[in-house]
Design a protein around this motif. Structure first.
Motif, short mmCIF file in Angstrom:
data_model
loop_
_atom_site.label_atom_id
_atom_site.label_comp_id
_atom_site.label_asym_id
_atom_site.label_seq_id
_atom_site.Cartn_x
_atom_site.Cartn_y
_atom_site.Cartn_z
N VAL A 54 71.26 96.70 83.00
CA VAL A 54 71.08 97.87 82.44
C VAL A 54 70.36 99.08 82.97
O VAL A 54 69.71 98.52 84.32
CB VAL A 54 70.16 97.31 81.16
N GLY A 55 71.44 100.09 83.46
CA GLY A 55 70.57 101.63 83.58
C GLY A 55 71.14 101.41 85.14
O GLY A 55 70.26 102.40 86.22
N LYS A 56 72.59 100.74 85.59
CA LYS A 56 72.78 100.93 86.57
C LYS A 56 73.17 102.31 86.75
O LYS A 56 74.39 103.21 86.10
CB LYS A 56 73.53 99.93 87.31
N SER A 57 73.21 103.14 88.37
CA SER A 57 74.68 103.65 87.84
C SER A 57 75.70 103.66 88.34
O SER A 57 76.39 103.61 89.19
CB SER A 57 73.96 104.97 89.32
N TYR A 58 76.23 103.11 87.35
CA TYR A 58 77.98 102.88 86.95
C TYR A 58 78.56 103.41 87.42
O TYR A 58 79.09 104.89 87.61
CB TYR A 58 78.82 102.45 85.66
N ASN A 59 79.50 103.23 88.60
CA ASN A 59 81.27 104.23 88.90
C ASN A 59 81.90 104.23 87.92
O ASN A 59 81.65 103.71 86.00
CB ASN A 59 81.83 103.16 89.45
N GLY A 60 82.03 105.81 87.27
CA GLY A 60 82.93 106.20 86.32
C GLY A 60 84.03 105.30 85.85
O GLY A 60 84.34 104.95 87.06
N ASN A 61 84.08 105.24 84.62
CA ASN A 61 85.75 104.47 84.33
C ASN A 61 86.74 105.09 84.56
O ASN A 61 87.30 103.97 84.92
CB ASN A 61 85.22 104.04 82.30
N MET A 62 87.23 106.51 84.33
CA MET A 62 88.60 106.69 85.05
C MET A 62 88.24 107.21 86.08
O MET A 62 87.76 108.37 86.17
CB MET A 62 89.11 106.98 83.82
N ASN A 63 88.88 106.87 86.98
CA ASN A 63 89.16 107.99 88.29
C ASN A 63 90.84 108.04 88.50
O ASN A 63 91.59 107.17 88.33
CB ASN A 63 88.52 107.38 89.38
N THR A 64 90.83 109.55 89.00
CA THR A 64 92.21 109.83 89.07
C THR A 64 91.97 110.59 90.83
O THR A 64 91.23 112.16 90.87
CB THR A 64 92.73 111.08 88.21
N THR A 65 92.95 110.54 91.39
CA THR A 65 92.82 110.34 92.51
C THR A 65 94.10 111.64 92.76
O THR A 65 94.98 110.53 92.62
CB THR A 65 92.24 110.04 93.45
N THR A 66 94.62 112.60 93.69
CA THR A 66 96.00 113.40 93.49
C THR A 66 95.55 113.30 95.34
O THR A 66 94.86 113.95 95.84
CB THR A 66 96.07 114.21 93.38
N ILE A 67 96.72 112.83 96.04
CA ILE A 67 97.39 113.08 97.04
C ILE A 67 98.49 114.05 97.58
O ILE A 67 99.31 114.10 96.88
CB ILE A 67 97.41 111.92 97.93
N ARG A 68 97.95 114.56 98.80
CA ARG A 68 99.70 114.97 99.04
C ARG A 68 99.83 114.74 100.37
O ARG A 68 98.74 114.44 101.12
CB ARG A 68 99.02 117.05 98.96
N THR A 69 100.76 114.87 101.06
CA THR A 69 101.43 114.65 101.97
C THR A 69 101.87 115.80 103.57
O THR A 69 102.29 116.55 102.59
CB THR A 69 103.24 113.37 101.99
N LYS A 70 102.16 114.91 104.19
CA LYS A 70 102.31 116.02 105.62
C LYS A 70 104.08 117.05 104.91
O LYS A 70 103.79 118.49 105.34
CB LYS A 70 102.69 115.47 106.40
#
Lengths: 458, 458
Positions: free
Chosen positions: A287-303
């Protein structure tokens, strides 16, 4: 089980900071690789002699699958937990294999890596152990198959790359989703130009593991839950990412350039801990831990100016999804939220009849060869067996593996890189080029079975 | 038609730079608003007297719809193009309306705004004209309905806010997608707590308009194509964003905090220009332009730690999608790529039968009242008529409009803010709080028809 005492990498928080530090210290692409493992074919092995480390959820399933493949010999199995070793040993005896068993001691796995009669170490342990074990195995002359993610920090990613290059041993991450049926179909269609030039792809790991994470038995000593409150970002990026990286020829014609990552708050995990603690005070520790956010969105651009949108949510009550979207100048494919669909225009998705025609016309050679057998033997609907078979077949025929150490490093690096972006209000983060420039001339993987494919499934 | 000569805002590039500059100059939220338009109810109007500016694609459809609503009087219509005015006039005559007509001159629209016998100016012109016209209309004592996006720079967003607050005139952006059936259903279900606390939402405008953009007749003087090579980012954010902002109570209990935006390259538009130019040298003028990337992904974080993923692609051959994903602690809804689905667990989406039950049980009052009539009259399947009816009904009953000037400003601002993020390698950009802190106490919109709903549809 105190993981950090095995790895010697210090506490998780410290290794996280290390990963940040090491990004700027990373070798730059002007240094050519000491040896380019992309496309590297190791000497052929008539029989592939295997040692298994980790006999939990993923390990026992691998042990059950792999004896179905011609030309394997399982010489050693290892786990801390004696009951897991016994269960695996029993299954292997039935399959005619007679492995030596290793159990109990924190350093037992090293003995497996040190044996002379083993060619391949198959690692299915908690995440923090993947890189230390893979590096040790390669340094003792073994090829490595390692579960996802192969590494948990950017520093570990470089350790894998440098060790594989130095030892000329394969380091293949077990990204089974690259071998799922719709993913193989879209890769085959992409190669044949049906989607035109690829503009944008999407992948995800949306899989509600809330109960498993809080289970007293599912993940040994709550190792996965602990990752979810000591680390941040997309902790498990590779299932959605691997297949679209293959479609985009990442590391082999294109390369990731930079990414941005955003998480919301935790709305699920602390609430779950509180709810469990009401009935069982044992759970008060969570209880009370610093949990990771439930939803992560990462966007990546290529060369080359393509984009990848990648998501991670392992707690929300959502139907399972890896999205698997491939959007090109001529067509689009998408697997989730409903069964795989393809479109060659803006009007509508192909109906069931047209989809059946497309699936028949563009069945990848690897699926034509062992798809039905794989479905019968199973493993996430067959893809696990296809992956194992392909890996063994490549080793037996002296062919490059489909997933090399650069893939293992890059796909895994999204975790610490997303964490770094989150730590700076989602600002963009450069993605290291683990091929050190070789992506420009590396050739795409061959799943056409134009070579190999000789190994039988029993 | 030279748009900039009308607006007096200078060339588009310059106004883009202005918008960047003005972000840091924006009023900060420690200043309370001069007058809070959120929840503001203007004096009731028995008859709503309307002037239409712009009678092209969206305008002529509005002219055909709105006479179906009780208590409206259309007193003026205006367009540069005489044929458009004649067509609208003919349609209105049939509907028993006798508007004065304005045509030809570049300043004719101002005369409509200056009339004493008009309560509401309905603006359906090219994007660059929206804010100048809306501001002029409000300054001449008129309520405004304005097509999406209401503004094209952050400076314009503030102009709308300040003018609406100063004049106490409504400035409603015509975000019709807020009134589509599945969007209304999910909003109603969200309000009743069925999804629990909302964690993450998604919206999009994935709509292949490549042919229309290069058509010599569809968008007057290629105005929309020109936006696509003079501007960057998510040029058209509001259709996907509006409905999820209502679900998340943005501007009314939560507020956007910051965003990141990433685009790939252009793979479609320059190729289209080159292909057309081969057959018709007219199109050479569009070859080699610096086109907006085909795919834009923008991720937004709110003050309360929720996230929104928003996409824009108007050129790729993809089936139409606005995604419309609502993910909460108790359930999930998603509309695209296939018909609206709801789930209350991680196992599967509700089947057709369960969906029918849910739709019946949670039919929003506004749909129960005029849904069937709206479907008959049409306008994107009915949502346009629901929007117009609701707006007129609120004005006639002296009720706040569902979409106020803060919504118009915020939802539109995503365009210039995404452009700003792209210009700095996708780094994060703070989102201005157009409510200047009032979001903390503003109350959510009322679609329950607990008040109003008295206006008939004819």
């Amino acid at each position: 089980m105190k993981l950090t005492s095995i790895t010697g990498l210090g506490v998780v928080g410290a290794s996280m900071l290390e990963s940040f530090k090491n990004i700027s210290d990373s070798p730059v692409e002007t240094n050519s690789p000491r040896f380019n493992m992309s496309g590297y074919a190791a000497p052929r092995l008539k029989t592939v002699r295997i040692g298994f480390i980790g006999l939990g959820n993923r390990g026992i399933r691998a042990v059950n699958r792999i004896p179905h493949i011609e030309g394997v010999e399982i010489n050693a199995i290892c786990d801390l937990r004696s009951d897991k070793v016994d269960a695996a040993n029993k299954a292997l005896e039935k399959a005619g294999q007679k492995p030596d068993t290793y159990r109990g001691g924190m350093e037992e796995w090293k003995k497996v890596c040190e044996r002379k009669d083993i060619d391949l170490i198959y690692i299915t342990t908690p995440w923090e152990l993947h890189t230390p074990m893979a590096v040790y195995a390669m340094n003792h002359g073994k090829h490595v198959c390692v579960e996802v993610p192969a590494a948990t920090t950017v520093d570990e990613c470089w350790q894998l790359v440098e060790t594989s290059e130095k030892t000329k041993k394969h380091c293949m991450m077990l990204e089974n989703c690259c071998y799922d049926f719709f993913e193989l179909l879209t890769l085959n269609m992409a190669r044949q130009g049906l989607f035109g030039e690829i503009i944008h792809c999407e992948g995800a790991y949306l899989h509600d593991l809330l109960d498993q994470n809080f289970s007293k038995s599912y993940y040994a000593d709550f190792w996965r839950l602990k990752e979810n409150y000591t680390r941040k970002g997309n902790l498990y990026p590779t299932h959605g990412l691997g297949p679209v990286c293959q479609v985009l020829n990442i590391n082999r014609g294109d390369q990731m350039d930079y990414l941005v990552s955003m998480s919301g708050n935790d709305f699920m995990m602390n609430e779950k801990a509180k709810s469990l603690a009401k009935a069982d005070p044992f759970y008060n520790q969570f209880v009370g831990k610093s949990y990771n956010g439930n939803m992560n969105t990462t966007t990546i651009r290529t060369k080359k100016g393509k984009t990848i949108m990648l998501q991670h949510d392992v707690t929300s009550p959502r139907p399972y999804s890896r999205i698997h979207l491939v959007s090109g100048t001529k067509g689009t494919a998408q697997k989730f939220p409903l069964p795989g669909k393809i479109s060659f225009g803006h009007d509508e998705w192909a109906g069931a009849e047209d989809m059946a025609k497309l699936e028949k016309q563009f069945t990848p050679p690897i699926v034509a060869k062992i798809g039905e057998m794989a479905k019968r033997i199973g493993g996430h609907g067959g893809m696990d067996l296809i992956m194992d078979w392909r890996t063994i077949d490549c080793l037996r025929n002296g062919l490059p593996l489909d997933q090399d150490v650069y893939d293992a490093a890059l796909w895994s690096a999204i975790w610490p890189l997303s964490e770094k972006s989150l730590a700076s209000r989602s600002n963009s983060v450069d993605v290291p080029d683990f091929t050190r420039g070789a992506w420009r001339s590396n050739t795409p993987i061959d799943l056409s079975l134009s070579k190999g494919g000789t190994t039988k499934v029993i």
